[in-house]
Write a protein that holds these residues in place. Structure first.
Motif, PDB file in Angstrom:
ATOM      1  N   ASP A  71       5.896  -3.727   4.034  1.00  0.00           N
ATOM      2  CA  ASP A  71       6.429  -2.581   4.326  1.00  0.00           C
ATOM      3  C   ASP A  71       6.918  -1.653   3.025  1.00  0.00           C
ATOM      4  OD1 ASP A  71       7.544  -0.366   5.830  1.00  0.00           O
ATOM      5  OD2 ASP A  71       9.361  -1.228   5.784  1.00  0.00           O
ATOM      6  N   PRO A  72       6.175  -0.534   3.018  1.00  0.00           N
ATOM      7  CA  PRO A  72       6.209   0.489   1.765  1.00  0.00           C
ATOM      8  C   PRO A  72       7.310   1.263   1.818  1.00  0.00           C
ATOM      9  CG  PRO A  72       4.735   1.368   3.343  1.00  0.00           C
ATOM     10  CD  PRO A  72       4.874  -0.100   4.120  1.00  0.00           C
ATOM     11  N   ARG A 109       8.563   4.146  -1.036  1.00  0.00           N
ATOM     12  CA  ARG A 109       7.922   5.651  -1.247  1.00  0.00           C
ATOM     13  C   ARG A 109       8.681   6.494  -2.275  1.00  0.00           C
ATOM     14  NH1 ARG A 109       6.749   4.870   4.997  1.00  0.00           N
ATOM     15  NH2 ARG A 109       4.398   4.300   4.867  1.00  0.00           N
ATOM     16  N   SER A 110      10.122   6.671  -2.099  1.00  0.00           N
ATOM     17  CA  SER A 110      10.789   7.468  -2.873  1.00  0.00           C
ATOM     18  C   SER A 110      10.622   7.370  -4.267  1.00  0.00           C
ATOM     19  CB  SER A 110      12.365   7.410  -2.491  1.00  0.00           C
ATOM     20  OG  SER A 110      12.787   5.829  -2.668  1.00  0.00           O
ATOM     21  N   ALA A 111      10.355   6.174  -4.934  1.00  0.00           N
ATOM     22  CA  ALA A 111      10.150   6.044  -5.999  1.00  0.00           C
ATOM     23  C   ALA A 111       8.670   6.809  -6.562  1.00  0.00           C
ATOM     24  CB  ALA A 111       9.921   4.625  -6.724  1.00  0.00           C
ATOM     25  N   PHE A 112       7.812   7.016  -5.667  1.00  0.00           N
ATOM     26  CA  PHE A 112       6.402   7.671  -5.978  1.00  0.00           C
ATOM     27  C   PHE A 112       6.384   9.194  -5.507  1.00  0.00           C
ATOM     28  CE2 PHE A 112       5.591   3.111  -6.083  1.00  0.00           C
ATOM     29  CZ  PHE A 112       5.085   3.028  -7.392  1.00  0.00           C
ATOM     30  N   ALA A 136      -0.262  11.080   8.044  1.00  0.00           N
ATOM     31  CA  ALA A 136      -0.547  10.041   9.254  1.00  0.00           C
ATOM     32  C   ALA A 136      -2.035   9.646   9.255  1.00  0.00           C
ATOM     33  CB  ALA A 136      -0.049  10.913  10.520  1.00  0.00           C
ATOM     34  N   ILE A 137      -2.823  10.845   8.937  1.00  0.00           N
ATOM     35  CA  ILE A 137      -4.267  10.341   8.958  1.00  0.00           C
ATOM     36  C   ILE A 137      -4.520   9.390   8.021  1.00  0.00           C
ATOM     37  CG2 ILE A 137      -6.496  11.189   8.610  1.00  0.00           C
ATOM     38  CD1 ILE A 137      -5.603  13.830   9.898  1.00  0.00           C
ATOM     39  N   ALA A 138      -4.140   9.851   6.736  1.00  0.00           N
ATOM     40  CA  ALA A 138      -4.347   8.759   5.756  1.00  0.00           C
ATOM     41  C   ALA A 138      -3.678   7.373   5.695  1.00  0.00           C
ATOM     42  CB  ALA A 138      -3.790   9.546   4.334  1.00  0.00           C
ATOM     43  N   GLU A 139      -2.504   7.417   6.163  1.00  0.00           N
ATOM     44  CA  GLU A 139      -1.829   6.353   6.412  1.00  0.00           C
ATOM     45  C   GLU A 139      -2.715   5.495   7.399  1.00  0.00           C
ATOM     46  OE1 GLU A 139       2.306   7.068   6.753  1.00  0.00           O
ATOM     47  OE2 GLU A 139       2.408   7.250   4.554  1.00  0.00           O
ATOM     48  N   ALA A 140      -2.937   5.867   8.630  1.00  0.00           N
ATOM     49  CA  ALA A 140      -3.757   5.211   9.673  1.00  0.00           C
ATOM     50  C   ALA A 140      -5.213   4.432   9.025  1.00  0.00           C
ATOM     51  CB  ALA A 140      -3.891   6.101  10.642  1.00  0.00           C
ATOM     52  N   LEU A 194       0.816  -1.067  -0.063  1.00  0.00           N
ATOM     53  CA  LEU A 194       0.138  -0.125   0.006  1.00  0.00           C
ATOM     54  C   LEU A 194       0.945   1.317   0.162  1.00  0.00           C
ATOM     55  CD1 LEU A 194      -2.773   1.305   0.351  1.00  0.00           C
ATOM     56  CD2 LEU A 194      -2.223   1.302   2.774  1.00  0.00           C
ATOM     57  N   ILE A 195       0.828   1.995  -0.891  1.00  0.00           N
ATOM     58  CA  ILE A 195       1.543   3.354  -0.906  1.00  0.00           C
ATOM     59  C   ILE A 195       0.513   4.262  -1.024  1.00  0.00           C
ATOM     60  CG2 ILE A 195       2.793   4.683  -2.671  1.00  0.00           C
ATOM     61  CD1 ILE A 195       4.549   2.570  -1.507  1.00  0.00           C
TER      62      ILE A 195
END
Length: 185
Positions: A67-68, A72-75, A49-53, A33-34
């Motif tokens: 584990d994303p 993450r850095s690629a996106f 923080a809200i979105a990931e939770a 999940l990204i």
């Protein structure tokens, strides 16, 4: 008495034990999940923080979450809303995940309205959701959700962060529903 005992055993088997056995024997799929925040707000950390939770609630317990952090850095830094599915899948192919869920928060649109007593602010959060099957190398679902939320006060000040958080939570509810419906077990 024997019939009553047999009925009790059948009821126990029908109601409790099979669901636990099915849940235990079902092989869980793995999901990467990204969340890519392209809103450009100064309070992006709070929005992240809200979105990931909220998004993790839809994955945890049902799927094995990959584990994303390595991806993450690629996106980050650019939008993948219209990117070709094959290009996106190539970025995460080495993750060993069965499914890839990509969510992107686009820049907010806002409107303000002042009158004699109230200050009203409305913000629209737009989020892209794309679900890929990495095993089958195809895109399973793609949608864009735009939902607004508003706030008003008689103190002549409504903060952008509070309205943005409300709008984000509104759109995350819809995105969460779509993930639940469109992400295969």
């Amino acid at each position: 008495m024997k019939k009553l005992f047999a009925l009790f055993i059948i009821a126990c088997l029908a109601l409790g034990i099979p669901t636990q056995l099915y849940a235990a024997t079902r092989e869980q799929s793995s999901v990467l999940l990204i969340f890519n925040n392209q809103s450009g707000k100064r309070y992006n950390d709070k929005l992240d923080a809200i979105a990931e939770a909220e998004l993790n609630k839809k994955i945890n317990g049902i799927y094995i979450q990959i584990d994303p952090s390595a991806y993450r850095s690629a996106f980050s830094g650019r939008s993948f809303e219209t990117e070709a599915p094959s290009a996106m899948q190539n970025l995460v192919q080495d993750s060993k995940a069965d499914y890839f869920v990509y969510t992107e928060l686009l820049p907010y649109t806002s409107k303000e309205n002042f009158d004699l007593i109230y200050h009203r602010k409305s913000m629209t959060a737009t989020m892209v959701l794309r679900i890929f099957s990495l095993k089958e190398a195809k895109e399973l679902f793609s949608a864009k959700y735009a939902l607004a939320n508003k706030d008003d006060t008689d103190h002549w000040f409504v903060g952008n962060p509070s309205v943005a958080k409300k709008a984000l939570q509104t759109v995350l509810f819809k995105v969460g529903q779509a993930i639940s419906v469109n992400l295969p077990l």
